[in-house]
Design a protein around this motif. Structure first.
Motif, PDB file in Angstrom:
ATOM      1  N   ALA A  95       0.860  -1.185   0.000  1.00 21.20           N
ATOM      2  CA  ALA A  95       0.000   0.000   0.000  1.00 21.20           C
ATOM      3  C   ALA A  95       0.898   1.236   0.000  1.00 21.20           C
ATOM      4  O   ALA A  95       1.704   1.437   0.909  1.00 21.20           O
ATOM      5  N   ARG A  97       1.132   5.500  -0.582  1.00 20.95           N
ATOM      6  CA  ARG A  97       0.417   6.770  -0.618  1.00 20.95           C
ATOM      7  C   ARG A  97       1.390   7.867  -1.066  1.00 20.95           C
ATOM      8  O   ARG A  97       2.550   7.866  -0.661  1.00 20.95           O
ATOM      9  N   ASP A 124      -1.279  -1.217  -4.151  1.00 20.98           N
ATOM     10  CA  ASP A 124      -2.420  -0.365  -3.794  1.00 20.98           C
ATOM     11  C   ASP A 124      -1.897   1.068  -3.745  1.00 20.98           C
ATOM     12  O   ASP A 124      -1.332   1.507  -2.754  1.00 20.98           O
ATOM     13  N   ASN A 128      -2.673  11.012  -1.920  1.00 21.17           N
ATOM     14  CA  ASN A 128      -2.973  11.563  -0.606  1.00 21.17           C
ATOM     15  C   ASN A 128      -2.333  12.931  -0.515  1.00 21.17           C
ATOM     16  O   ASN A 128      -1.144  13.048  -0.218  1.00 21.17           O
ATOM     17  N   GLU A 140      -3.035   8.671   7.368  1.00 20.73           N
ATOM     18  CA  GLU A 140      -2.929   7.928   6.120  1.00 20.73           C
ATOM     19  C   GLU A 140      -1.787   6.925   6.186  1.00 20.73           C
ATOM     20  O   GLU A 140      -1.898   5.807   5.709  1.00 20.73           O
ATOM     21  N   GLN A 141      -0.668   7.333   6.789  1.00 21.97           N
ATOM     22  CA  GLN A 141       0.482   6.444   6.883  1.00 21.97           C
ATOM     23  C   GLN A 141       0.156   5.188   7.675  1.00 21.97           C
ATOM     24  O   GLN A 141       0.701   4.118   7.414  1.00 21.97           O
ATOM     25  N   SER A 142      -0.747   5.294   8.654  1.00 25.21           N
ATOM     26  CA  SER A 142      -1.078   4.125   9.468  1.00 25.21           C
ATOM     27  C   SER A 142      -1.720   3.018   8.635  1.00 25.21           C
ATOM     28  O   SER A 142      -1.761   1.873   9.063  1.00 25.21           O
ATOM     29  N   HIS A 143      -2.213   3.348   7.450  1.00 32.15           N
ATOM     30  CA  HIS A 143      -2.854   2.354   6.589  1.00 32.15           C
ATOM     31  C   HIS A 143      -1.976   2.002   5.383  1.00 32.15           C
ATOM     32  O   HIS A 143      -2.430   1.309   4.490  1.00 32.15           O
ATOM     33  N   ALA A 144      -0.739   2.477   5.357  1.00 35.60           N
ATOM     34  CA  ALA A 144       0.122   2.273   4.204  1.00 35.60           C
ATOM     35  C   ALA A 144       1.443   1.645   4.625  1.00 35.60           C
ATOM     36  O   ALA A 144       1.901   1.800   5.751  1.00 35.60           O
ATOM     37  N   ASP A 145       2.040   0.921   3.688  1.00 31.41           N
ATOM     38  CA  ASP A 145       3.393   0.418   3.921  1.00 31.41           C
ATOM     39  C   ASP A 145       4.411   1.526   3.713  1.00 31.41           C
ATOM     40  O   ASP A 145       5.437   1.579   4.403  1.00 31.41           O
ATOM     41  N   ARG A 282       6.587   1.850   7.249  1.00 36.77           N
ATOM     42  CA  ARG A 282       6.323   0.974   8.398  1.00 36.77           C
ATOM     43  C   ARG A 282       7.494   0.014   8.543  1.00 36.77           C
ATOM     44  O   ARG A 282       7.828  -0.718   7.614  1.00 36.77           O
TER      45      ARG A 282
END
Length: 304
Positions: A95, A97, A124, A128, A140-145, A282
């Protein structure tokens, strides 16, 4: 609840035809195999084997559990293969962004290289435009690699959340954007103080992209006089072209296809404002070879 390990022992007995043969194949004693089958029968609440001569054969319930044990064994084998492929980077999902002004220059060539080197990895990729809003970027970063963000050169990754690493990619210098025909357009390089008395067109909202501009102006001994603001670079260039003022905009926003024909773009010095672009990654995702490959590709794109 049925014990999966015991189901595999039952399957070994059924396929071998006897407890003794299953024990030899499994490396158990016949007594241990019998105990495992007896415990499974207790869990199932019914007999699973019946004696036939010196061997055994499954009851209807035994056949049912043996068939399910085979499916479980196949699923486990497939899971192990998939896990090995994931560890090797042959499959997976990343993922990513990014924000608009880094898309064409950094993200496009990096993702193209990633797809060539890791064709089995799904991507993905989402826009953003929160690089100027720390809270939004952190969420947003919390949902992305990996997410591209604008932060100070020495920024602390902790602000983006635990387990996040900031990888510096490049410093994007700001350029002076002035109307064609303006006296300053005759100069090849501008000192920042040359802009002190001019009306300004703002193109950055408060945050990490505006801060370098304000800090540089303060270092040069003045505060810019913003007469009009637009958080859209194309519109801001239009305001400059119309003669409403001058502006400072990041170099990445002023490519050949995005530059207004009515403006001149000049480097600025003493000091030169810079915005730093980082990859917020991450740390747990760094175990994926594909993500490490993406970071390498982003670094190469930034260098070019």
């Amino acid at each position: 609840m049925l014990d999966v390990r015991r189901m595999q022992v039952l399957r070994a007995v059924v396929t071998s035809g006897s407890v003794t043969a299953a024990a030899a194949n499994l490396g158990y004693t016949p007594s241990a195999v019998s105990q495992q089958v007896a415990a499974l029968e207790k869990q199932a609440g019914t007999a699973l084997l019946e004696r036939v001569g010196r061997g055994v054969r499954p009851t209807a319930a035994g056949r049912l559990l043996t068939e399910h044990a085979a499916v479980i064994s196949q699923n486990v084998a497939e899971a192990e293969t998939a896990l090995a492929d994931l560890r090797a980077g042959r499959i997976g999902l990343l993922a990513i962004r990014y924000f608009t002004t880094a898309g064409a220059t950094l993200v496009a060539p990096a993702v193209a290289r990633l797809r060539r080197e890791y064709p089995g990895v799904r991507i993905d990729l989402k826009l953003n435009d929160a690089e100027d809003h720390p809270a939004g970027a952190a969420a947003e970063q919390s949902h992305a690699d990996l997410a591209l963000v604008v932060r100070p050169r020495d920024a602390d990754a902790a602000a983006l959340g635990e387990g996040t690493r900031l990888v510096h990619l490049l410093d994007d210098p700001f350029r002076a954007v002035i109307p064609l025909g303006h006296p300053l357009a005759a100069k090849r390089i501008l000192d920042l103080t040359d802009l002190a008395a001019e009306p300004w067109v703002g193109s950055e909202p408060p945050g990490p992209c505006l801060d370098p501009v304000l800090d540089a102006c303060a270092a040069a001994g003045f505060s810019p006089d913003f007469v009009v603001r637009s958080e859209d670079y194309a519109t801001a260039q239009g305001f400059v072209a119309a003669g409403l003022g001058i502006g400072l905009m990041p170099r990445l926003t002023l490519g050949t296809g995005t530059r207004h024909p009515g403006v001149a773009v000049r480097p600025v010095r003493n000091p030169e404002p810079l915005r730093s672009i980082h990859a917020a990654v991450r740390e747990v995702s760094l175990a994926q070879p594909a993500l490490r490959g993406l970071l390498d590709a982003l670094r190469d794109a930034a260098t070019r």
